[in-house]
Design a protein around this motif. Structure first.
Motif, mmCIF file in Angstrom:
data_model
loop_
_atom_site.group_PDB
_atom_site.id
_atom_site.type_symbol
_atom_site.label_atom_id
_atom_site.label_comp_id
_atom_site.label_asym_id
_atom_site.label_seq_id
_atom_site.Cartn_x
_atom_site.Cartn_y
_atom_site.Cartn_z
ATOM 1 N N SER A 56 0.834 -1.206 0.000
ATOM 2 C CA SER A 56 0.000 0.000 0.000
ATOM 3 C C SER A 56 0.866 1.252 0.000
ATOM 4 C CB SER A 56 -0.965 -0.004 1.180
ATOM 5 O OG SER A 56 -0.308 0.367 2.353
ATOM 6 N N LEU A 82 0.938 4.118 -2.761
ATOM 7 C CA LEU A 82 0.841 5.532 -2.379
ATOM 8 C C LEU A 82 1.933 6.341 -3.069
ATOM 9 C CD1 LEU A 82 -0.212 7.774 -0.400
ATOM 10 C CD2 LEU A 82 1.493 6.963 1.204
ATOM 11 N N MET A 133 1.192 6.742 -6.713
ATOM 12 C CA MET A 133 0.114 7.708 -6.961
ATOM 13 C C MET A 133 0.652 9.131 -6.849
ATOM 14 S SD MET A 133 -3.661 7.223 -5.465
ATOM 15 C CE MET A 133 -3.238 7.025 -3.774
ATOM 16 N N ILE A 134 1.334 9.419 -5.741
ATOM 17 C CA ILE A 134 1.834 10.779 -5.524
ATOM 18 C C ILE A 134 2.905 11.116 -6.550
ATOM 19 C CG2 ILE A 134 3.085 12.258 -3.915
ATOM 20 C CD1 ILE A 134 1.634 10.828 -1.676
ATOM 21 N N MET A 189 -15.895 3.006 -1.126
ATOM 22 C CA MET A 189 -14.898 2.563 -0.152
ATOM 23 C C MET A 189 -15.477 2.573 1.251
ATOM 24 S SD MET A 189 -11.527 4.458 -1.539
ATOM 25 C CE MET A 189 -10.085 3.701 -0.908
ATOM 26 N N ILE A 234 -3.698 4.192 4.421
ATOM 27 C CA ILE A 234 -2.460 4.637 3.772
ATOM 28 C C ILE A 234 -2.781 5.160 2.379
ATOM 29 C CG2 ILE A 234 -0.255 3.876 2.830
ATOM 30 C CD1 ILE A 234 -0.043 1.936 5.157
ATOM 31 N N LEU A 235 -3.632 4.421 1.659
ATOM 32 C CA LEU A 235 -3.974 4.872 0.309
ATOM 33 C C LEU A 235 -4.826 6.131 0.342
ATOM 34 C CD1 LEU A 235 -4.402 1.548 -1.540
ATOM 35 C CD2 LEU A 235 -2.979 3.439 -2.230
ATOM 36 N N MET A 236 -5.603 6.250 1.411
ATOM 37 C CA MET A 236 -6.447 7.440 1.551
ATOM 38 C C MET A 236 -5.607 8.718 1.622
ATOM 39 S SD MET A 236 -9.521 7.724 1.351
ATOM 40 C CE MET A 236 -10.837 6.696 0.903
ATOM 41 N N VAL A 237 -4.422 8.578 2.243
ATOM 42 C CA VAL A 237 -3.516 9.731 2.305
ATOM 43 C C VAL A 237 -3.246 10.229 0.893
ATOM 44 C CG1 VAL A 237 -1.210 10.483 2.964
ATOM 45 C CG2 VAL A 237 -2.465 8.916 4.431
ATOM 46 N N GLY A 238 -2.909 9.278 0.000
ATOM 47 C CA GLY A 238 -2.640 9.661 -1.383
ATOM 48 C C GLY A 238 -3.866 10.234 -2.058
#
Lengths: 169, 341, 100, 118
Positions: free
Chosen positions: A151, A155, A158-159, B327, D101-105
């Protein structure tokens, strides 16, 4: 017998399509051949009883990553490119070296292959319960840490992608 | 020998029947669409060919075959030819895993072509391949409108695919199986359709399905006023009809999956209530078809009623509304399920 | 009789094709696709051994490889786009400056 | 059961043969008389201007990236959801961390305006 037919058909598709990927004239054709090769890989995974992985392969690779590739090809496609040389200047040396590596690999496999029992186990040994359950159990217990790290990796992807692609941030 | 009969001969018969029904169904779906929209607009719709236009689809089909097939001079011929196929074939193959009857129906051979362990993942994965046909078709035409249409269309399709995937996870949490047959069986044993357990997941799934199939109100790729015809502008004759058939086949796929996942597949309404057993007079496959037809009707009804979104609105809805809601739905479902474990 | 060696040889061939693609093609996008071929050949090995040893760990790792491939494609193609903006080319041998 | 995938292969062959047969049959029936104007790319009746393969907005690429990332996320959710009853609270917390964690992105790209379509 049937096993051989399945394997050699799939192997032929995979190898032929992989070759076409690196020989094709333009990138869209390459992508098309890569898609065919990836579907061949998925079929091979089903033969090896990795059903979940086959589904993942089609969903992520064919339906996801290849779409991304095609988008980028469209974004950067330059007309003049098709008339220029396809290969780098050192391509002959590169092919020789790569074939040397291949010969070495295959020599190792053929000579060293006998150290493990290469006979395939009878089918259905892996599938005490369904493949998805077995993989899931390993993934969410033993491999908990890699799973969470995945994950973080996503992330970063993505960023990073947004930062790289957007001019004004 | 037995394997050959069970896994080659019988499925082949079923496949031929299904493909025939699908092709005919798609042809008459176009007629149904024209008739229903005509009713909504106080018109009559096609009336000339046969009684009340009943032969119209056949006339349309013949016309598709005998029309000249134009390949623009600047097009990439190979990709141009293959793209409609990439769009059409996945739309059809999904039906190999969709169950339309219980395992003991059809003289014990099972009301499905095949029942694989990863049926749901397979269906989602295969239907995600269709988007490649759209991109390749638009690229191969080498013309401005198709390219823009293809980019828009594929951006829209992939955006909604994400929310759709999360919507499906909600059902999976309750059903705990990727086999579509088991998902329907679960709805029978629980005595409740998953629509009543996961209404939000259903709404997300169905709206995303509409967007995936490029139907109104999400038919931006074909916005005639701005993009001429979208990714298939340069396509004519039979090749165009392949894209067209693919769109309708996808509508049927989305409806069938919606019925299977949320509305009990082949089950009759209230399958656990014995008092309603007189409903069993309609065989399970027919129940399945009836439910699918209802969803197809809603597709057409929506098309006749709603205007189209703007592209920025479309993206905003997909990414900023459907995705977070889907989600949240997954995590809330998980939290609630914890109480029952 | 198809043994694990067959799968290993197939993977080696695909791996080599990928390496040749990376080393000889000028178009960065095709180089990237060759890298995907290399990653997939590794996956064949993982899955073949998972089948041989009756252990699903190989499949779990293959899923991680696919995850890495997705992240790699996302970032790599992002770099290509940034590069194309500045240099107007996607030919690997024309991008030969450390700074521009 | 591996053999249960055989019908899918058969279906694939049947599905591919449909457009092939249709195209081949149509070839015998349909007219064929192309000329220059007919084969031109369509641009509302006027001669096409410039090349079609121009560069397009980079936003499409960002959308595709986000799609791939979330697509990979769903493949981790599939086996998780199937196993949920067995994993229970442990699985819930595990996935909560993963999604957070992905939500941060997700929040980052939202704030950066990558989801905005101007």
């Amino acid at each position: 017998m049937i096993d051989q037919i399945i394997f050699y058909t799939l192997a032929f598709i995979i190898v032929a399509m992989s070759l076409m990927v690196i020989l094709a004239r333009n990138a869209v054709r390459s992508a098309l051949y890569l898609i065919s090769a990836l579907l061949g890989f998925a079929a091979l995974y089903i033969r090896l009883q990795a059903e979940l992985l086959a589904g993942v392969q089609i969903l992520v690779y064919v339906g996801g990553i290849m779409v991304l590739f095609l988008f980028v090809i469209m974004l950067v496609s330059v007309r003049t490119m098709e008339h220029q040389a396809r290969q780098t200047r050192q391509w002959k040396a590169a092919v020789v070296i790569a074939l040397g590596v291949a010969a070495e690999l295959i020599y190792l496999i053929v000579r060293g292959g006998s150290i493990f029992v290469t006979k395939q186990p009878p089918d259905a040994l892996l599938t005490k319960s369904q493949n998805t359950q077995v993989v899931g159990e390993a993934l969410y217990s033993t491999y908990l840490l890699p799973f969470e790290i995945a994950s973080v990796l996503l992330l970063v992807a993505m960023i990073g992608a947004v930062v790289l692609a957007k001019k004004k941030i | 020998m037995n394997i050959l009969v069970n896994y080659v001969v019988i499925p082949l018969v079923k496949i031929v029947v299904i493909v025939a029904i699908l092709s005919g169904g798609i042809a008459y779906l176009t007629l149904m669409e024209r008739k229903v929209i005509a009713r909504l607009q106080h018109r009559l719709g096609p009336m000339r060919v046969g009684w009340h236009g009943i032969l119209q689809p056949i006339a349309d089909g013949l016309k598709f075959i005998i029309k000249e097939d134009i390949i623009p001079i600047k097009a990439d011929r190979f990709v141009f030819t293959i793209a409609p196929g990439i769009s059409l074939v996945p739309a059809f193959i999904v039906f190999s895993v969709i169950p339309f009857g219980p395992p003991d129906s059809l003289w014990g051979t099972g009301g499905y072509v095949t029942d694989v362990n990863i049926a749901l993942l397979f269906a989602v994965a295969v239907s995600s391949v269709g988007v490649l046909g759209v991109i390749l078709g638009g690229w191969a035409s080498n013309s401005k409108y198709p390219l823009l249409g293809a980019l828009r269309s594929s951006a829209q399709m992939v955006s909604y695919e994400v929310a759709m995937g999360f919507g499906i996870i909600g059902v999976l949490l309750v059903a705990n199986s990727l086999s579509l047959v088991e998902i329907v069986e679960k709805q029978r044993s629980m005595g409740v359709w998953f629509f009543f357990v996961q209404p939000i997941a259903f709404l997300i799934y169905y709206f995303c399905g509409m967007a995936e199939t490029n139907r109104l109100p999400f038919d931006l790729p074909e916005a005639e006023t701005e993009l001429v015809g979208g990714f298939h502008t340069e396509y004519s004759g039979f090749r165009f009809s392949l894209f067209f058939i693919a769109e309708y086949a996808n509508m049927i796929t989305v409806s069938s999956l919606a019925v299977t996942l949320f509305f009990g597949g082949w089950l009759r309404p209230f399958s656990s209530v014995a008092a309603l057993s007189f409903l069993d007079i309609i065989p399970p496959p027919l129940w399945f078809v009836i439910k699918v037809l209802i969803f197809l009707y809603i597709f057409i009804w929506v098309r006749g009623t709603l205007p189209r979104f703007r592209f920025d609105q479309l993206m905003r809805i997909g990414w900023k509304v459907f995705l977070p809601v889907a989600m949240a739905n997954v995590m809330v479902t998980g939290a609630i399920l914890l109480k029952f474990l | 009789m198809i043994t694990t060696n067959h799968y290993l040889v197939l993977a080696a061939i695909v791996f080599t094709i990928g390496v040749i693609g990376v080393l000889t093609r000028r178009n960065i996008l095709i180089i990237f696709m060759s890298i995907e071929l290399i990653l997939n050949s590794v996956n064949i090995n993982l899955v073949a051994f998972s089948y041989l040893l009756k252990n699903v760990v190989g499949q779990v790792f293959a899923i991680f490889v696919i995850t890495v491939a997705a992240a790699e494609a996302a970032i790599g193609l992002g770099i290509i786009i940034a590069l194309f903006r500045n240099k107007e080319t996607i030919q690997a041998d024309e991008i030969d400056l450390l700074k521009w | 059961m591996l053999v249960s995938y055989v019908p899918i292969i058969i279906f694939l062959v049947v599905a591919i043969s449909l457009p092939v047969v249709g195209l081949a049959a149509g070839r015998l029936l349909r007219p064929f008389n192309p000329f220059k104007e007919k084969l031109m790319p369509y641009e509302c009746g006027v001669d096409p201007e410039g090349d079609a393969r121009e560069r397009y907005s980079v936003r499409y690429y960002i959308i595709a990236i986000l799609f791939v990332v979330f697509d990979v996320e769903t493949i981790f959710l599939f086996p998780w959801a199937v196993l949920y009853r067995k994993l229970a609270l442990f699985g819930f917390i595990e996935m909560l961390i993963f999604i957070l964690i992905l939500m941060v992105g997700y929040i980052y790209i939202w704030k950066k305006g990558a989801l905005e379509w101007v």
